[in-house]
Design a protein around this motif. Structure first.
Motif, PDB file in Angstrom:
ATOM      1  N   VAL A  81     -35.079   1.632   6.753  1.00  0.00           N
ATOM      2  CA  VAL A  81     -33.894   1.874   5.917  1.00  0.00           C
ATOM      3  C   VAL A  81     -34.067   3.165   5.138  1.00  0.00           C
ATOM      4  O   VAL A  81     -33.172   4.015   5.096  1.00  0.00           O
ATOM      5  CB  VAL A  81     -33.631   0.686   4.954  1.00  0.00           C
ATOM      6  N   GLY A  82     -35.214   3.347   4.527  1.00  0.00           N
ATOM      7  CA  GLY A  82     -35.463   4.535   3.723  1.00  0.00           C
ATOM      8  C   GLY A  82     -35.443   5.813   4.538  1.00  0.00           C
ATOM      9  O   GLY A  82     -34.785   6.792   4.173  1.00  0.00           O
ATOM     10  N   LEU A  83     -36.156   5.823   5.654  1.00  0.00           N
ATOM     11  CA  LEU A  83     -36.203   7.025   6.491  1.00  0.00           C
ATOM     12  C   LEU A  83     -34.843   7.350   7.103  1.00  0.00           C
ATOM     13  O   LEU A  83     -34.443   8.517   7.179  1.00  0.00           O
ATOM     14  CB  LEU A  83     -37.246   6.866   7.590  1.00  0.00           C
ATOM     15  N   THR A  84     -34.128   6.315   7.522  1.00  0.00           N
ATOM     16  CA  THR A  84     -32.802   6.533   8.087  1.00  0.00           C
ATOM     17  C   THR A  84     -31.851   7.098   7.033  1.00  0.00           C
ATOM     18  O   THR A  84     -31.058   7.996   7.323  1.00  0.00           O
ATOM     19  CB  THR A  84     -32.246   5.224   8.669  1.00  0.00           C
ATOM     20  N   GLU A  85     -31.953   6.609   5.825  1.00  0.00           N
ATOM     21  CA  GLU A  85     -31.095   7.128   4.751  1.00  0.00           C
ATOM     22  C   GLU A  85     -31.411   8.591   4.449  1.00  0.00           C
ATOM     23  O   GLU A  85     -30.515   9.392   4.213  1.00  0.00           O
ATOM     24  CB  GLU A  85     -31.236   6.273   3.493  1.00  0.00           C
ATOM     25  N   THR A 102     -29.053  14.316   5.112  1.00  0.00           N
ATOM     26  CA  THR A 102     -29.139  15.731   5.485  1.00  0.00           C
ATOM     27  C   THR A 102     -27.822  16.241   6.050  1.00  0.00           C
ATOM     28  O   THR A 102     -27.622  17.441   6.154  1.00  0.00           O
ATOM     29  CB  THR A 102     -30.239  15.956   6.539  1.00  0.00           C
ATOM     30  N   ASN A 103     -26.923  15.327   6.415  1.00  0.00           N
ATOM     31  CA  ASN A 103     -25.614  15.661   6.991  1.00  0.00           C
ATOM     32  C   ASN A 103     -25.724  16.482   8.272  1.00  0.00           C
ATOM     33  O   ASN A 103     -24.829  17.255   8.596  1.00  0.00           O
ATOM     34  CB  ASN A 103     -24.731  16.380   5.970  1.00  0.00           C
ATOM     35  N   LEU A 104     -26.804  16.327   8.985  1.00  0.00           N
ATOM     36  CA  LEU A 104     -26.974  17.022  10.253  1.00  0.00           C
ATOM     37  C   LEU A 104     -26.426  16.222  11.428  1.00  0.00           C
ATOM     38  O   LEU A 104     -26.302  16.742  12.534  1.00  0.00           O
ATOM     39  CB  LEU A 104     -28.458  17.324  10.503  1.00  0.00           C
ATOM     40  N   ALA A 122     -23.514  13.474  13.156  1.00  0.00           N
ATOM     41  CA  ALA A 122     -22.196  12.860  13.093  1.00  0.00           C
ATOM     42  C   ALA A 122     -22.374  11.368  12.842  1.00  0.00           C
ATOM     43  O   ALA A 122     -23.419  10.787  13.169  1.00  0.00           O
ATOM     44  CB  ALA A 122     -21.460  13.093  14.407  1.00  0.00           C
ATOM     45  N   ASP A 123     -21.369  10.733  12.261  1.00  0.00           N
ATOM     46  CA  ASP A 123     -21.462   9.305  11.930  1.00  0.00           C
ATOM     47  C   ASP A 123     -21.759   8.434  13.144  1.00  0.00           C
ATOM     48  O   ASP A 123     -22.423   7.418  13.029  1.00  0.00           O
ATOM     49  CB  ASP A 123     -20.166   8.833  11.269  1.00  0.00           C
ATOM     50  N   ARG A 124     -21.269   8.834  14.302  1.00  0.00           N
ATOM     51  CA  ARG A 124     -21.452   7.990  15.478  1.00  0.00           C
ATOM     52  C   ARG A 124     -22.902   7.919  15.955  1.00  0.00           C
ATOM     53  O   ARG A 124     -23.265   7.042  16.723  1.00  0.00           O
ATOM     54  CB  ARG A 124     -20.555   8.455  16.607  1.00  0.00           C
ATOM     55  N   TYR A 125     -23.756   8.825  15.508  1.00  0.00           N
ATOM     56  CA  TYR A 125     -25.158   8.829  15.925  1.00  0.00           C
ATOM     57  C   TYR A 125     -26.090   8.114  14.951  1.00  0.00           C
ATOM     58  O   TYR A 125     -27.272   7.971  15.228  1.00  0.00           O
ATOM     59  CB  TYR A 125     -25.656  10.260  16.118  1.00  0.00           C
ATOM     60  N   LYS A 126     -25.589   7.673  13.830  1.00  0.00           N
ATOM     61  CA  LYS A 126     -26.457   7.101  12.801  1.00  0.00           C
ATOM     62  C   LYS A 126     -27.112   5.792  13.235  1.00  0.00           C
ATOM     63  O   LYS A 126     -28.267   5.539  12.908  1.00  0.00           O
ATOM     64  CB  LYS A 126     -25.686   6.950  11.504  1.00  0.00           C
ATOM     65  N   ALA A 127     -26.421   4.966  13.997  1.00  0.00           N
ATOM     66  CA  ALA A 127     -27.024   3.723  14.482  1.00  0.00           C
ATOM     67  C   ALA A 127     -28.133   4.023  15.490  1.00  0.00           C
ATOM     68  O   ALA A 127     -29.174   3.362  15.498  1.00  0.00           O
ATOM     69  CB  ALA A 127     -25.970   2.830  15.111  1.00  0.00           C
ATOM     70  N   VAL A 128     -27.927   5.030  16.316  1.00  0.00           N
ATOM     71  CA  VAL A 128     -28.952   5.420  17.296  1.00  0.00           C
ATOM     72  C   VAL A 128     -30.189   5.937  16.579  1.00  0.00           C
ATOM     73  O   VAL A 128     -31.320   5.634  16.971  1.00  0.00           O
ATOM     74  CB  VAL A 128     -28.398   6.478  18.275  1.00  0.00           C
ATOM     75  N   VAL A 129     -29.977   6.691  15.510  1.00  0.00           N
ATOM     76  CA  VAL A 129     -31.102   7.196  14.714  1.00  0.00           C
ATOM     77  C   VAL A 129     -31.873   6.026  14.113  1.00  0.00           C
ATOM     78  O   VAL A 129     -33.102   6.022  14.115  1.00  0.00           O
ATOM     79  CB  VAL A 129     -30.614   8.177  13.629  1.00  0.00           C
ATOM     80  N   ALA A 130     -31.167   5.011  13.614  1.00  0.00           N
ATOM     81  CA  ALA A 130     -31.839   3.834  13.056  1.00  0.00           C
ATOM     82  C   ALA A 130     -32.681   3.140  14.122  1.00  0.00           C
ATOM     83  O   ALA A 130     -33.807   2.698  13.840  1.00  0.00           O
ATOM     84  CB  ALA A 130     -30.824   2.870  12.453  1.00  0.00           C
ATOM     85  N   LEU A 131     -32.172   3.045  15.338  1.00  0.00           N
ATOM     86  CA  LEU A 131     -32.950   2.437  16.425  1.00  0.00           C
ATOM     87  C   LEU A 131     -34.207   3.238  16.728  1.00  0.00           C
ATOM     88  O   LEU A 131     -35.297   2.679  16.859  1.00  0.00           O
ATOM     89  CB  LEU A 131     -32.103   2.356  17.698  1.00  0.00           C
ATOM     90  N   ILE A 132     -34.058   4.550  16.817  1.00  0.00           N
ATOM     91  CA  ILE A 132     -35.208   5.411  17.129  1.00  0.00           C
ATOM     92  C   ILE A 132     -36.248   5.352  16.015  1.00  0.00           C
ATOM     93  O   ILE A 132     -37.445   5.224  16.278  1.00  0.00           O
ATOM     94  CB  ILE A 132     -34.741   6.856  17.388  1.00  0.00           C
ATOM     95  N   VAL A 133     -35.790   5.405  14.780  1.00  0.00           N
ATOM     96  CA  VAL A 133     -36.718   5.325  13.644  1.00  0.00           C
ATOM     97  C   VAL A 133     -37.411   3.968  13.633  1.00  0.00           C
ATOM     98  O   VAL A 133     -38.613   3.882  13.390  1.00  0.00           O
ATOM     99  CB  VAL A 133     -35.985   5.607  12.313  1.00  0.00           C
ATOM    100  N   GLY A 134     -36.674   2.907  13.915  1.00  0.00           N
ATOM    101  CA  GLY A 134     -37.272   1.570  13.963  1.00  0.00           C
ATOM    102  C   GLY A 134     -38.374   1.473  15.008  1.00  0.00           C
ATOM    103  O   GLY A 134     -39.444   0.912  14.762  1.00  0.00           O
ATOM    104  N   ILE A 135     -38.126   2.031  16.187  1.00  0.00           N
ATOM    105  CA  ILE A 135     -39.143   2.020  17.244  1.00  0.00           C
ATOM    106  C   ILE A 135     -40.356   2.845  16.833  1.00  0.00           C
ATOM    107  O   ILE A 135     -41.501   2.423  17.011  1.00  0.00           O
ATOM    108  CB  ILE A 135     -38.547   2.525  18.574  1.00  0.00           C
TER     109      ILE A 135
END
Length: 79
Positions: free
Chosen positions: A15-19, A24-26, A28-41
């Motif tokens: 949660v912290g790293l994803t936030e 950073t606003n780098l 788009a909103d549609r990629y935020k869930a994918v980023v959470a998955l990658i960070v989780g892994i």
């Protein structure tokens, strides 16, 4: 990942790293869930010092949990 304490810690870190990445606003909103998955892994792999199917699957669960936790809190506080 063997116990709920480790999984809870992985979710909190995710949660912290994803936030941080979101702010950073780098992305788009549609990629935020994918980023959470990658960070989780990545977090679960680093916590276990290796990667295999079970750890990757746990990472997916951690990423989805972190994304849902943040989304749920955000929408609850808006109302």
């Amino acid at each position: 990942m063997k116990n709920m304490e480790e999984i809870s810690l992985a979710i909190a870190i995710t949660v912290g790293l994803t936030e941080v990445i979101k702010r950073t606003n780098l992305l788009a909103d549609r990629y935020k869930a994918v980023v959470a998955l990658i960070v989780g892994i990545l977090v679960t792999a680093l916590m276990n010092a290796n990667i295999n199917f079970d750890i990757a699957f746990t990472g997916i669960i951690v990423g989805l949990s972190a994304s849902g936790l943040w989304s749920g809190v955000k929408h609850t506080l808006k109302k």
